[in-house]
Design a protein around this motif. Structure first.
Motif, mmCIF file in Angstrom:
data_model
loop_
_atom_site.group_PDB
_atom_site.id
_atom_site.type_symbol
_atom_site.label_atom_id
_atom_site.label_comp_id
_atom_site.label_asym_id
_atom_site.label_seq_id
_atom_site.Cartn_x
_atom_site.Cartn_y
_atom_site.Cartn_z
ATOM 1 N N ILE A 22 -8.963 28.688 -44.985
ATOM 2 C CA ILE A 22 -10.128 28.874 -45.313
ATOM 3 C C ILE A 22 -10.898 28.028 -44.158
ATOM 4 O O ILE A 22 -10.937 26.861 -44.321
ATOM 5 N N SER A 23 -11.688 28.802 -43.311
ATOM 6 C CA SER A 23 -12.471 28.085 -42.177
ATOM 7 C C SER A 23 -14.041 28.202 -42.545
ATOM 8 O O SER A 23 -14.291 29.349 -43.075
ATOM 9 N N ILE A 24 -14.573 26.969 -42.432
ATOM 10 C CA ILE A 24 -15.937 26.991 -42.831
ATOM 11 C C ILE A 24 -16.565 27.067 -41.506
ATOM 12 O O ILE A 24 -16.472 26.228 -40.574
ATOM 13 N N SER A 25 -17.782 27.545 -41.676
ATOM 14 C CA SER A 25 -18.953 28.000 -40.438
ATOM 15 C C SER A 25 -19.234 26.349 -40.018
ATOM 16 O O SER A 25 -19.505 25.554 -40.942
ATOM 17 N N ALA A 26 -19.300 26.258 -38.617
ATOM 18 C CA ALA A 26 -19.974 24.930 -38.261
ATOM 19 C C ALA A 26 -21.175 24.414 -38.753
ATOM 20 O O ALA A 26 -21.025 23.327 -39.090
ATOM 21 N N GLU A 27 -22.029 25.385 -39.020
ATOM 22 C CA GLU A 27 -23.198 24.688 -39.438
ATOM 23 C C GLU A 27 -23.283 24.413 -41.047
ATOM 24 O O GLU A 27 -23.897 23.759 -41.755
ATOM 25 N N GLY A 28 -22.287 24.586 -41.774
ATOM 26 C CA GLY A 28 -22.030 24.351 -43.248
ATOM 27 C C GLY A 28 -20.916 23.416 -43.418
ATOM 28 O O GLY A 28 -20.753 23.044 -44.750
ATOM 29 N N ALA A 29 -20.030 23.067 -42.516
ATOM 30 C CA ALA A 29 -18.952 22.334 -42.797
ATOM 31 C C ALA A 29 -19.230 20.938 -43.151
ATOM 32 O O ALA A 29 -18.575 20.231 -44.049
ATOM 33 N N ALA A 30 -20.141 20.218 -42.644
ATOM 34 C CA ALA A 30 -20.451 18.935 -42.797
ATOM 35 C C ALA A 30 -20.655 18.728 -44.411
ATOM 36 O O ALA A 30 -19.922 17.734 -44.916
#
Length: 227
Positions: A22-30
Protein backbone atom coordinates in the motif's frame (compact mmCIF):
# COMPACT_ATOMS: atom_id res chain seq x y z
CA UNK A 1 -11.33 0.71 15.40
CA UNK A 2 -11.55 3.76 13.14
CA UNK A 3 -13.62 6.94 12.84
CA UNK A 4 -14.26 7.10 9.10
CA UNK A 5 -12.29 10.33 8.66
CA UNK A 6 -9.90 9.69 5.76
CA UNK A 7 -6.32 10.90 6.18
CA UNK A 8 -4.85 10.22 2.74
CA UNK A 9 -5.25 8.50 -0.61
CA UNK A 10 -3.06 5.66 -1.80
CA UNK A 11 -2.75 2.76 -4.22
CA UNK A 12 -2.47 -1.00 -3.75
CA UNK A 13 -0.07 -3.26 -5.65
CA UNK A 14 -0.02 -7.06 -5.56
CA UNK A 15 3.27 -8.59 -4.42
CA UNK A 16 2.29 -12.18 -5.12
CA UNK A 17 0.17 -14.58 -3.14
CA UNK A 18 -1.96 -12.69 -0.67
CA UNK A 19 0.55 -9.92 0.15
CA UNK A 20 0.09 -6.33 -0.99
CA UNK A 21 2.00 -3.07 -0.96
CA UNK A 22 0.00 0.00 0.00
CA UNK A 23 1.63 3.23 -1.19
CA UNK A 24 0.44 6.50 0.29
CA UNK A 25 0.33 9.75 -1.67
CA UNK A 26 3.18 12.14 -0.88
CA UNK A 27 0.91 14.90 0.43
CA UNK A 28 -0.82 12.55 2.89
CA UNK A 29 2.03 10.28 3.97
CA UNK A 30 3.48 12.36 6.82
CA UNK A 31 0.63 12.10 9.37
CA UNK A 32 0.27 8.37 8.74
CA UNK A 33 3.94 7.36 8.62
CA UNK A 34 5.17 9.43 11.58
CA UNK A 35 4.22 6.86 14.21
CA UNK A 36 3.25 3.81 12.16
CA UNK A 37 4.46 0.54 13.70
CA UNK A 38 4.47 -3.09 12.69
CA UNK A 39 1.25 -4.71 13.89
CA UNK A 40 -0.80 -1.53 13.60
CA UNK A 41 -4.22 -1.63 12.00
CA UNK A 42 -4.85 0.58 8.97
CA UNK A 43 -8.12 0.90 7.08
CA UNK A 44 -7.70 0.68 3.31
CA UNK A 45 -11.00 1.61 1.61
CA UNK A 46 -12.66 0.62 4.87
CA UNK A 47 -10.89 -2.76 5.10
CA UNK A 48 -8.87 -3.28 8.27
CA UNK A 49 -5.37 -4.54 7.39
CA UNK A 50 -2.38 -5.25 9.64
CA UNK A 51 0.97 -3.59 8.94
CA UNK A 52 3.63 -6.27 8.38
CA UNK A 53 6.45 -4.26 6.79
CA UNK A 54 6.94 -0.50 6.94
CA UNK A 55 8.15 1.22 3.78
CA UNK A 56 9.37 4.78 3.24
CA UNK A 57 5.95 5.87 2.04
CA UNK A 58 3.61 3.01 2.78
CA UNK A 59 3.48 -0.51 4.15
CA UNK A 60 2.97 -4.16 3.27
CA UNK A 61 -0.05 -6.16 4.45
CA UNK A 62 -1.74 -9.50 3.83
CA UNK A 63 -5.38 -9.84 2.77
CA UNK A 64 -7.13 -13.16 3.30
CA UNK A 65 -9.20 -14.81 0.54
CA UNK A 66 -12.32 -13.95 2.59
CA UNK A 67 -11.35 -10.27 2.55
CA UNK A 68 -10.76 -10.26 -1.19
CA UNK A 69 -14.03 -12.10 -1.86
CA UNK A 70 -16.11 -9.85 0.38
CA UNK A 71 -14.68 -6.46 -0.56
CA UNK A 72 -13.60 -4.46 -3.62
CA UNK A 73 -9.94 -4.52 -2.60
CA UNK A 74 -9.15 -6.90 -5.46
CA UNK A 75 -10.78 -4.48 -7.93
CA UNK A 76 -8.69 -1.60 -6.63
CA UNK A 77 -5.54 -3.65 -7.15
CA UNK A 78 -6.48 -4.79 -10.66
CA UNK A 79 -7.47 -1.29 -11.81
CA UNK A 80 -4.83 0.71 -9.92
CA UNK A 81 -7.63 2.71 -8.33
CA UNK A 82 -7.13 5.21 -5.52
CA UNK A 83 -7.96 3.89 -2.05
CA UNK A 84 -8.82 5.73 1.16
CA UNK A 85 -6.34 5.40 4.04
CA UNK A 86 -6.99 5.88 7.77
CA UNK A 87 -4.91 4.79 10.76
CA UNK A 88 -6.63 3.31 13.80
CA UNK A 89 -8.20 5.39 16.54
CA UNK A 90 -6.00 6.19 19.54
CA UNK A 91 -7.45 6.40 23.03
CA UNK A 92 -8.12 10.05 23.77
CA UNK A 93 -8.34 11.06 20.10
CA UNK A 94 -11.22 13.11 18.76
CA UNK A 95 -14.09 11.11 17.27
CA UNK A 96 -15.35 13.24 14.42
CA UNK A 97 -17.13 10.50 12.46
CA UNK A 98 -18.53 7.33 14.01
CA UNK A 99 -17.11 4.02 15.21
CA UNK A 100 -15.97 2.05 12.15
CA UNK A 101 -14.60 -1.45 12.71
CA UNK A 102 -13.01 -2.02 9.31
CA UNK A 103 -15.08 -5.18 8.78
CA UNK A 104 -16.93 -4.76 5.49
CA UNK A 105 -20.52 -6.02 5.55
CA UNK A 106 -21.35 -5.91 1.86
CA UNK A 107 -20.53 -4.33 -1.47
CA UNK A 108 -22.86 -1.82 -3.11
CA UNK A 109 -22.69 0.38 -6.18
CA UNK A 110 -23.14 4.06 -6.98
CA UNK A 111 -26.46 4.63 -8.71
CA UNK A 112 -26.07 8.33 -9.43
CA UNK A 113 -24.30 11.46 -8.20
CA UNK A 114 -25.69 14.99 -8.43
CA UNK A 115 -23.84 18.19 -7.58
CA UNK A 116 -25.83 20.80 -5.65
CA UNK A 117 -24.87 24.26 -4.43
CA UNK A 118 -23.72 22.92 -1.04
CA UNK A 119 -22.84 19.26 -1.58
CA UNK A 120 -22.72 16.20 -3.76
CA UNK A 121 -25.80 14.01 -3.37
CA UNK A 122 -24.94 10.36 -4.01
CA UNK A 123 -27.30 7.39 -4.24
CA UNK A 124 -26.07 3.84 -3.53
CA UNK A 125 -27.83 0.53 -4.04
CA UNK A 126 -27.16 -3.21 -4.06
CA UNK A 127 -25.89 -5.14 -7.04
CA UNK A 128 -26.83 -8.60 -8.21
CA UNK A 129 -23.61 -10.25 -7.03
CA UNK A 130 -24.00 -9.05 -3.42
CA UNK A 131 -27.73 -9.00 -2.79
CA UNK A 132 -27.61 -11.58 0.01
CA UNK A 133 -25.11 -9.70 2.16
CA UNK A 134 -26.87 -6.39 1.40
CA UNK A 135 -30.24 -7.63 2.66
CA UNK A 136 -28.68 -9.37 5.65
CA UNK A 137 -26.26 -6.69 6.81
CA UNK A 138 -26.93 -3.31 5.18
CA UNK A 139 -30.68 -2.92 4.67
CA UNK A 140 -31.58 -3.46 8.38
CA UNK A 141 -29.09 -0.75 9.43
CA UNK A 142 -30.31 1.95 7.03
CA UNK A 143 -31.88 4.69 9.14
CA UNK A 144 -32.37 8.33 8.09
CA UNK A 145 -29.70 10.41 9.87
CA UNK A 146 -27.92 7.21 10.86
CA UNK A 147 -24.29 6.44 10.06
CA UNK A 148 -22.77 4.27 7.35
CA UNK A 149 -19.21 3.80 6.08
CA UNK A 150 -18.69 3.96 2.31
CA UNK A 151 -15.15 2.93 1.31
CA UNK A 152 -14.26 3.64 4.91
CA UNK A 153 -15.74 7.16 4.88
CA UNK A 154 -18.10 8.06 7.71
CA UNK A 155 -21.27 9.39 6.09
CA UNK A 156 -24.78 10.20 7.26
CA UNK A 157 -27.77 8.57 5.59
CA UNK A 158 -29.79 11.51 4.30
CA UNK A 159 -32.59 9.37 2.89
CA UNK A 160 -33.48 5.73 2.27
CA UNK A 161 -36.54 3.73 1.30
CA UNK A 162 -38.38 1.70 3.94
CA UNK A 163 -37.39 -1.61 2.37
CA UNK A 164 -33.69 -0.74 2.25
CA UNK A 165 -33.18 -0.99 -1.52
CA UNK A 166 -31.12 2.21 -1.62
CA UNK A 167 -29.80 5.10 0.42
CA UNK A 168 -28.67 8.66 -0.29
CA UNK A 169 -25.86 10.64 1.33
CA UNK A 170 -24.95 14.32 1.06
CA UNK A 171 -21.19 14.75 0.80
CA UNK A 172 -19.60 18.10 1.60
CA UNK A 173 -17.09 19.44 -0.98
CA UNK A 174 -14.07 18.81 1.30
CA UNK A 175 -14.88 15.14 1.81
CA UNK A 176 -15.71 14.69 -1.86
CA UNK A 177 -12.42 16.22 -3.01
CA UNK A 178 -10.16 14.54 -0.43
CA UNK A 179 -11.43 10.95 -0.81
CA UNK A 180 -11.91 8.53 -3.68
CA UNK A 181 -15.59 9.44 -3.92
CA UNK A 182 -14.47 11.96 -6.52
CA UNK A 183 -13.42 9.11 -8.83
CA UNK A 184 -16.67 7.13 -8.63
CA UNK A 185 -18.89 6.75 -11.68
CA UNK A 186 -22.41 5.27 -11.87
CA UNK A 187 -21.94 1.53 -11.48
CA UNK A 188 -18.73 1.81 -9.44
CA UNK A 189 -18.60 -0.67 -6.58
CA UNK A 190 -17.95 0.42 -2.98
CA UNK A 191 -17.29 -1.25 0.37
CA UNK A 192 -20.08 -0.77 2.89
CA UNK A 193 -20.11 -1.17 6.66
CA UNK A 194 -23.25 -0.62 8.71
CA UNK A 195 -23.24 1.20 12.02
CA UNK A 196 -22.14 -1.20 14.76
CA UNK A 197 -24.87 0.06 17.11
CA UNK A 198 -27.49 -0.69 14.47
CA UNK A 199 -26.11 -4.22 14.09
CA UNK A 200 -26.55 -4.95 17.78
CA UNK A 201 -30.06 -3.52 17.87
CA UNK A 202 -30.99 -5.63 14.84
CA UNK A 203 -29.53 -8.69 16.54
CA UNK A 204 -31.46 -8.04 19.75
CA UNK A 205 -34.72 -7.68 17.83
CA UNK A 206 -34.28 -10.78 15.67
CA UNK A 207 -32.84 -13.11 18.33
CA UNK A 208 -35.22 -15.61 19.86
CA UNK A 209 -34.16 -18.01 22.57
CA UNK A 210 -35.19 -21.63 21.95
CA UNK A 211 -36.91 -21.87 25.30
CA UNK A 212 -38.66 -18.50 25.45
CA UNK A 213 -39.21 -15.35 23.43
CA UNK A 214 -36.67 -12.62 23.90
CA UNK A 215 -37.64 -9.80 26.25
CA UNK A 216 -35.97 -7.33 23.87
CA UNK A 217 -38.87 -5.95 21.82
CA UNK A 218 -39.44 -2.84 19.73
CA UNK A 219 -41.38 -1.31 22.63
CA UNK A 220 -38.52 -2.07 25.03
CA UNK A 221 -35.97 -0.44 22.70
CA UNK A 222 -38.17 2.62 22.13
CA UNK A 223 -38.68 3.04 25.88
CA UNK A 224 -34.92 3.05 26.45
CA UNK A 225 -34.10 5.44 23.63
CA UNK A 226 -32.84 3.04 20.92
CA UNK A 227 -35.67 3.66 18.44
Amino acid sequence: MFTGLIQALGTVKALGGDRFEISISAEGAAPIMKDLEIGDSVAVDGVCLTVEVILEQGFVATASPETLNRTILGQAIARSEKVNIETSLRVGSKIGGHFVTGHVDSVGSLEKSVQTAQAWEMWFTHNRENEDTWWENIAPCLVPKGSIAVNGISLTVAECDRQGHWFKVAVIPHTYAETNLIYLQPGSWVNLEGDILGKYVQRFISYKDQSKASSITNDFLAEHGYL
